[in-house]
Structure formats: structure tokens, C-alpha cells
Design an enzyme around this catalytic site. Sequence first.
Site, PDB file in Angstrom:
ATOM      1  N   HIS A 457     -12.606 -12.050  -7.620  1.00  0.00           N
ATOM      2  CA  HIS A 457     -12.404 -11.290  -8.855  1.00  0.00           C
ATOM      3  C   HIS A 457     -12.674  -9.804  -8.624  1.00  0.00           C
ATOM      4  O   HIS A 457     -13.821  -9.388  -8.464  1.00  0.00           O
ATOM      5  CB  HIS A 457     -13.338 -11.860  -9.941  1.00  0.00           C
ATOM      6  CG  HIS A 457     -13.131 -11.253 -11.285  1.00  0.00           C
ATOM      7  ND1 HIS A 457     -14.159 -11.013 -12.167  1.00  0.00           N
ATOM      8  CD2 HIS A 457     -12.002 -10.823 -11.911  1.00  0.00           C
ATOM      9  CE1 HIS A 457     -13.671 -10.474 -13.266  1.00  0.00           C
ATOM     10  NE2 HIS A 457     -12.371 -10.346 -13.134  1.00  0.00           N
ATOM     11  N   GLU A 469     -16.343 -10.263  -7.249  1.00  0.00           N
ATOM     12  CA  GLU A 469     -17.067 -11.516  -7.437  1.00  0.00           C
ATOM     13  C   GLU A 469     -16.328 -12.604  -6.650  1.00  0.00           C
ATOM     14  O   GLU A 469     -15.142 -12.842  -6.896  1.00  0.00           O
ATOM     15  CB  GLU A 469     -17.111 -11.900  -8.919  1.00  0.00           C
ATOM     16  CG  GLU A 469     -18.048 -11.023  -9.743  1.00  0.00           C
ATOM     17  CD  GLU A 469     -18.059 -11.416 -11.214  1.00  0.00           C
ATOM     18  OE1 GLU A 469     -19.145 -11.645 -11.761  1.00  0.00           O
ATOM     19  OE2 GLU A 469     -16.967 -11.477 -11.832  1.00  0.00           O
ATOM     20  N   ASN A 507     -18.509  -9.973 -16.454  1.00  0.00           N
ATOM     21  CA  ASN A 507     -18.000  -9.905 -17.823  1.00  0.00           C
ATOM     22  C   ASN A 507     -18.970 -10.542 -18.807  1.00  0.00           C
ATOM     23  O   ASN A 507     -19.033 -10.155 -19.975  1.00  0.00           O
ATOM     24  CB  ASN A 507     -16.619 -10.547 -17.915  1.00  0.00           C
ATOM     25  CG  ASN A 507     -15.561  -9.632 -17.302  1.00  0.00           C
ATOM     26  OD1 ASN A 507     -15.784  -8.433 -17.178  1.00  0.00           O
ATOM     27  ND2 ASN A 507     -14.443 -10.195 -16.905  1.00  0.00           N
TER      28      ASN A 507
HETATM   29  P1  NAD Z   1      -0.075  -7.630 -15.192  1.00  0.00           P
HETATM   30  O1  NAD Z   1       0.550  -8.175 -16.397  1.00  0.00           O
HETATM   31  O2  NAD Z   1      -0.114  -6.155 -14.981  1.00  0.00           O
HETATM   32  O3  NAD Z   1       0.672  -8.254 -13.901  1.00  0.00           O
HETATM   33  C1  NAD Z   1       0.959  -9.609 -13.746  1.00  0.00           C
HETATM   34  C2  NAD Z   1       2.133  -9.733 -12.762  1.00  0.00           C
HETATM   35  O4  NAD Z   1       2.323 -11.104 -12.470  1.00  0.00           O
HETATM   36  C3  NAD Z   1       3.450  -9.215 -13.339  1.00  0.00           C
HETATM   37  O5  NAD Z   1       4.030  -8.264 -12.458  1.00  0.00           O
HETATM   38  C4  NAD Z   1       4.312 -10.464 -13.427  1.00  0.00           C
HETATM   39  O6  NAD Z   1       5.689 -10.214 -13.169  1.00  0.00           O
HETATM   40  C5  NAD Z   1       3.714 -11.328 -12.345  1.00  0.00           C
HETATM   41  N1  NAD Z   1       4.008 -12.741 -12.499  1.00  0.00           N
HETATM   42  C6  NAD Z   1       3.997 -13.475 -13.634  1.00  0.00           C
HETATM   43  N2  NAD Z   1       4.329 -14.739 -13.347  1.00  0.00           N
HETATM   44  C7  NAD Z   1       4.571 -14.822 -12.018  1.00  0.00           C
HETATM   45  C8  NAD Z   1       4.957 -15.870 -11.139  1.00  0.00           C
HETATM   46  N3  NAD Z   1       5.189 -17.093 -11.578  1.00  0.00           N
HETATM   47  N4  NAD Z   1       5.079 -15.579  -9.832  1.00  0.00           N
HETATM   48  C9  NAD Z   1       4.885 -14.340  -9.375  1.00  0.00           C
HETATM   49  N5  NAD Z   1       4.527 -13.305 -10.172  1.00  0.00           N
HETATM   50  C10 NAD Z   1       4.370 -13.544 -11.471  1.00  0.00           C
HETATM   51  O7  NAD Z   1      -1.527  -8.254 -15.112  1.00  0.00           O
HETATM   52  P2  NAD Z   1      -2.837  -7.682 -14.403  1.00  0.00           P
HETATM   53  O8  NAD Z   1      -3.593  -6.864 -15.373  1.00  0.00           O
HETATM   54  O9  NAD Z   1      -2.482  -7.148 -13.075  1.00  0.00           O
HETATM   55  O10 NAD Z   1      -3.685  -9.027 -14.240  1.00  0.00           O
HETATM   56  C11 NAD Z   1      -3.409  -9.950 -13.226  1.00  0.00           C
HETATM   57  C12 NAD Z   1      -4.608 -10.857 -13.055  1.00  0.00           C
HETATM   58  O11 NAD Z   1      -5.760 -10.076 -12.779  1.00  0.00           O
HETATM   59  C13 NAD Z   1      -4.965 -11.671 -14.275  1.00  0.00           C
HETATM   60  O12 NAD Z   1      -5.398 -12.933 -13.850  1.00  0.00           O
HETATM   61  C14 NAD Z   1      -6.096 -10.898 -14.928  1.00  0.00           C
HETATM   62  O13 NAD Z   1      -6.955 -11.698 -15.684  1.00  0.00           O
HETATM   63  C15 NAD Z   1      -6.803 -10.412 -13.696  1.00  0.00           C
HETATM   64  N6  NAD Z   1      -7.646  -9.232 -13.905  1.00  0.00           N
HETATM   65  C16 NAD Z   1      -7.205  -8.201 -14.674  1.00  0.00           C
HETATM   66  C17 NAD Z   1      -8.004  -7.080 -14.833  1.00  0.00           C
HETATM   67  C18 NAD Z   1      -7.528  -5.912 -15.647  1.00  0.00           C
HETATM   68  O14 NAD Z   1      -8.345  -5.087 -16.056  1.00  0.00           O
HETATM   69  N7  NAD Z   1      -6.223  -5.786 -15.881  1.00  0.00           N
HETATM   70  C19 NAD Z   1      -9.255  -7.011 -14.202  1.00  0.00           C
HETATM   71  C20 NAD Z   1      -9.665  -8.075 -13.397  1.00  0.00           C
HETATM   72  C21 NAD Z   1      -8.840  -9.188 -13.243  1.00  0.00           C
END
Ligand code: NAD
Length: 727
Positions: A457, A469, A507
Site C-alpha cells: 500500500h 504498508e 488510514n
Molecule cells: P485511478 O482511477 O486513477 O486509476 C485506476 C486505473 O485502473 C485506471 O487507469 C483504469 O483504467 C484502470 N483499470 C480499471 N480496470 C482495469 C482492468 N480490469 N485492468 C487494467 N486496468 C484497469 O485510481 P487510483 O487513484 O490510481 O487508485 C488505484 C488503486 O490505488 C486503488 O486500489 C486505490 O484504492 C489505491 N490507492 C489510491 C490512493 C489515492 O490517493 N488515489 C492512495 C493509496 C492507494
Amino acid sequence: MPASATDFATLAVERHDDGIAVLSFAVPDHGLNVITPAVVADLAAALDELDRGPAPAALFVRSAREGSFFAGADVARLGGLRNLPAGEISRLCDAGRALFGRLSAATWPSVAVIDGVCLGGGLELALACDLRVATTDPRTALGFPEVKLGLLPGWGGTVRLPRLIGPGPAVEMIASGESVAAAAAERMGLVDACVPTAAALETARRLVEMHRATGFIGARRRRMAAALDVDPAERDFLAATSTAVILGRTGGHYPAPPAILRSILAGTAVDAAAAGRVESDAFESLARTDVAANLLRVFQIGERNRRDSGVESGAPAAVRAAPAVVGAGIMGGGIAASHLRAGFPVTLVDIDANALAGSVSDILEEAAWDRVTKRSDSARALGLAGRLRTSTALTTLAGADLVVESVTERPDVKQAVLADIERMVSADAIICTNTSTNPIARLAESLTRPERFCGMHFFNPVRRMTLVEIVRGPATDDATVAAAVAHAKRLGKCPIVVRDAPGFFVNRVLMPYLHEATELVREGVDPARIDRVARAFGMPMGPIELYDMIGLDTAFYAGLVLSAAYGDRIEASPLIPALVKSGRLGRKTGSGFYRYSGAGQRARIVGVDDEARAALARYALPPRATSDRTIADRLLLPMLLEALRALDEGIVRDGRDVDLAVIHALGFPAFRGGLLAWADTLGAVEVVRRLEPLADLGPRMLPPPRLVALAREEGRFSEPVGGAMPP
Ligand code: NAD
């Protein structure tokens, strides 16, 4: 071949036929050369021997260790300084400066030959030599990192550096703690030549030869010993501008940078001997501050983390050389960039060709970011482009040995993607998820090899937040945890191993802090005041600004997960869905709790959003008496209580990981040493006392068993730095 050689425990002196003596350091039992009492004793003995004659034509001071001249003082010893009687720390500084001063007073010239890191006391040793040659080896870096431990250089650094490169650049270099490479050091006059390693000793010879007749060395010695001729107007200007910069950088919480400025300004007005006394006194005052003790502790728990494999079984951490990231969003892009930056080739897969194409330039720009010029290096970006392989097909993962899944935060989507990834990779590959809210156990249900699966994480923005994490699911095996920990370290991150539970650790402790801020808003406290109090405590931003930055939609979803798990104390605030429903998602939409000029990363706060304030009025709570102290207690004590509960439940392995996590993921002020070290400055009894008037707010303010026990036994929250990891 030298004509004669004398060996000491930490150094050797060779005398050559041409009259040159070469003193080479190799400090045993340390990875890099560090200044220990043995080094000090050996240097004194070596100089005694040189004094006995015959006098050398010149002395070259170098390291026999590849890649390190001197990495600085032995930090482990700094912790004991505070226990010395008054005046003793200052006396130790005088003694060290006097020892190095023997080089500047010798009848023969000396040249420091710097190949590799040259930090702190090592740079002071080099500055005491008449001339300096630095190598172009990429490891060569010169700097004074003492400020990062709340100190200043105490063996002549604040005396010699301003005399050599000028007071302004010296203040900048010592107060920032940043190092410079050899070429930059040559440009600023810190070294006299910058050459490849193979040419270093020959260059030292040539420099001595060249300057022998010119009187340059004598003139330089006189300049280094005298007061600096600085125009009073220039001195006032430097004082005013540097004070402003330092205040901006430190918020007034760190005593070392202003003390460095004061020492340099006072020291340049007098001769070097008097400047040395100014330096010694300033060092002693700083070494006795709580801030220095806290920063030292943070440094030491960081070092301990670097040595920690993450598992107790000793399971080997197989090196991962072919990483891949699935999901090219904000997080996946950042994770891919940090891999490129750390020297890995990386495969990036996304289902959406446009998202993938759109992410490439951002990734390369971030991977090629130059921290010194504050710009992306386009040549470097071009070079890295060939190491980033993008695809919309998971089949490209065939050769990957570590895959980080970072797709949309939906359990059904993640489970399907993870199962597909598992089918593509070999049986010994490890699969990690960057999920924030899904239990690892649940995501593992779609896998046939759940033992090779864990959470990894990262925090947003990935380039700045160093914590990761590593989340151990119920089926994760030790080899997977160890490999993920080792891999995160290769990315330059600080990994902590946590157990699978809602919100993991970070978190879970962040949410009470955020939630309490919304309760204060409901009681009528101005959001700007709440943020101001948090920043005055030392947080990089207040909780309300942070809500707007995270995005209220994201915060709403995370809040739901945490309130479902810990509903007795972490309730989902009604304010967040109300703002989301009115289209105020925070910084990204130009309004949230605050109104912004523009939208996105560069948006600036204009003021509290009055429309939002009006919309939220229906959720108002009866006002309570709120001093700034009470606001700070209400924000920070629930965070502490949640960390204690997580410790009791074994979510984190120990209190040192608590402090590392809050500093590296949430920007908790390092000068306070971390959440538990801060609680120790209050004491358990005082924490309980401060919670009493808040008891009517409900279970979230109830002392957990660990706090009750600590208050009864007058125990400490934070553990000593050393010691083995608990089982
Ligand atoms: P985001 O929406 O910016 O990006 C997600 C990406 O995944 C998109 O580009 C989408 O096209 C792609 N995607 C969706 N389905 C897919 C599939 N089947 N195969 C391949 N690609 C696919 O989201 P994000 O903010 O980058 O978050 C991604 C992960 O990171 C999540 O699990 C989120 O909980 C975690 N996260 C986010 C944050 C934050 O602050 N944004 C912090 C820590 C962890």
C-alpha cells in the site's frame, strides 16, 4: 611502492620517495568510514608521527574505502551527548576542531582527496586541509547533514565553510543539509579540482606543485584564520532573507537552522579561533534540545527499519528484477515512475488505451525529475522511455516476477484482475495489491496461490510519501513478505509490515483525526482555525485542507469502510456526503470545505466556502468551549488512542513502526519524534487527564487498556530504539 608505512587501527600512513605522505582511512566494523573515538586517537597519533619528522613534502588525506571518504560522525554515539555535564559537549567540539586545526597549522601543505561520500565531520576534516580534490564518481557528495539531526557541524564547519565559499552559500548548505556533487562543489569553490578517480592523486600532486611557489596556500591559511570582511549591509540582508527562508521551511519548529545562521553571522565577524567558540557553544545548546533528541530517534528507527527484513523467520527475500504494474491511474503511474527512478525496467498494463497513453509522459517526467534543478531532465526522460513497456494486454506480464495491482477500487474488478494476473505469471512471482480499503483476505479468495499475495500500500503522491504498508493476509507466507519489504526498500521506500484489518494502520489512525475535525466544524469552529492549529502543531497541512486534497468522494468511501469496522468510535460524518452531493469534491473541483482559485494540484485556497458553510448548517452541534489547546487535543489524542488500540491488536509490529508510519505517511512532525514520542512528552497520566473533559464525546475518547496500564505504571509510550523486533 611506499618507502615506509605505519599502520594504525583505523588508518595507515605511507611515506613515498618523493616526500609525499599519504594518510588513508579504513575504519573497521563500519560499512562506510565514520568518525569514532579510535579515528580521533589514530589521527592525533599519525600527526604526532609526522611532526616527529622528517617533514613530508605534502600530506594527502584519503580513504582506502571505495565510495566513502567519510560518512560523518558515528550517529549511535550522539544519543549519549545529552547526559554529559554542562560545558563538556562544547569542550569535545573544541578538542575535535583543535585536532583538525593541526592540519591547517602544519609546516607542510595538505590535500584532501575525496572519492565518495564526504559528510559532516568528514567534510570538516577535508576543509581543514589546504586543498581539496574531489572525484567525478557518482557517489562523491559533499554536505553537512547535521541540521537533519537538529545539530550544526561542531568541528569547524561553520567557521571554515563561510570563509571558503562565502557566508550566503555556507548558510544555505549547512542550514539545508543538502549535499552537492563534485562538479557543483568545484563551481562553488568548495573543492579546487574535480577529476576522475584514477587521476585524483596525480592531480593532488600537481596542485601542490603548482601552488608551492605562488604563496597561494599561505594566503589561503591567513584568510581562513581571520575575520571575514563582510559589508554590514550585506550581513543584514543575509540575516533578513535567510531568516525568512528558514522560517518558511521550518515553521519556527526547528532550532538548528536559525542557530546555524546566527553562528555563521557571528563567526564571520571575528577571527577563526573566536568563531570556533561560538560554534562550540551553539552545538552544545542544540545537542541538549528535545528536538535534537527526537530527530536522532527518528533517524535511528529509520536505520533500524533499513536492517529489518520484515519477518522473524529469516525467510530469504528473493530479488525481483522484472516488476510490473497493472492500472495506470494516479497511483499506478506513480508506482511505475518510482520503479524507473530506482533503475528497474517496468511493464505497465491498463485496460484503457487512452489512460495508458496519457500516463506515459507524466511517468517519464516524474521518473526523470531532478531534485536540484526542480525540473525534469528531458535527456534522462528519453533514456528511461525505453525501459517503460506499456500494454493493454495482461499477456505482457508473462515474464514479470513482481506485479503491483493498482486498478479501480472495486473488489469485484480487483478479484477478476488478480486472478487474470495469476494465470499469466510464473508460480514464484509475487502479486501485490495497492488497495486502500479491501481486505487482503477477501481479494485473495480469487487466487490459487494466496501465499504469494500481499498488500503493498503506497501513499499519494507516491514520489513524496516514503511509507509503504506491506499487508500480510492470513495466507501470505514469509518469503512473500520479505520479498515485498526488500523490493520497497529498493524503491527507496520505508516499508512497515502490518496485519490485514480495515484501514490497515495508516488510514485507521488518520480517520479519527479527520473525523474529529468535522465534528469541530459542526460545533461551529472555523475550518481555517482548525487547520491553523494543526499546522502550528507541526502537521504539513490541517485536516480540513487534507480532506479537500484527498477528495471528499474518496474520503466518503474510506470513511464508510472504517465506520463499518469501528463504528462505535469512527462514525461517518454527515458533512462529507452533504458536500459530495452538492458537487463539492475538494481541490479537484475547485471547491470543498474551501473555495479554490482554479482546480487541480495547483489550485490555491481563496477562503472558506460560504455556500458549503450554509449547506452544512443543518448538521450543527451545540458549541463547546474550545481553546486552541483543546482543538489540538481533540485532533491528536483520538489518533493516539487509535494507534494504541492497533498496537494492542497487533496490527503494527511495534511502537517504532507507529512513529515511522505517521511521519512517513502523514507528515507527522519529525521534530516531535512521532506520535508515541510526542505522547511521552505529555506522559500517560497527563494524556488521561486531558481526555477526561472530552469523555462525553463518546467511546472515541475512552482510554484503551494500554493507556490505562501506562498511566497506572507511569510507563512510556515509545520504546527504546535498539532491540530485536518482537515476534
Ligand atoms: P485511478 O482511477 O486513477 O486509476 C485506476 C486505473 O485502473 C485506471 O487507469 C483504469 O483504467 C484502470 N483499470 C480499471 N480496470 C482495469 C482492468 N480490469 N485492468 C487494467 N486496468 C484497469 O485510481 P487510483 O487513484 O490510481 O487508485 C488505484 C488503486 O490505488 C486503488 O486500489 C486505490 O484504492 C489505491 N490507492 C489510491 C490512493 C489515492 O490517493 N488515489 C492512495 C493509496 C492507494
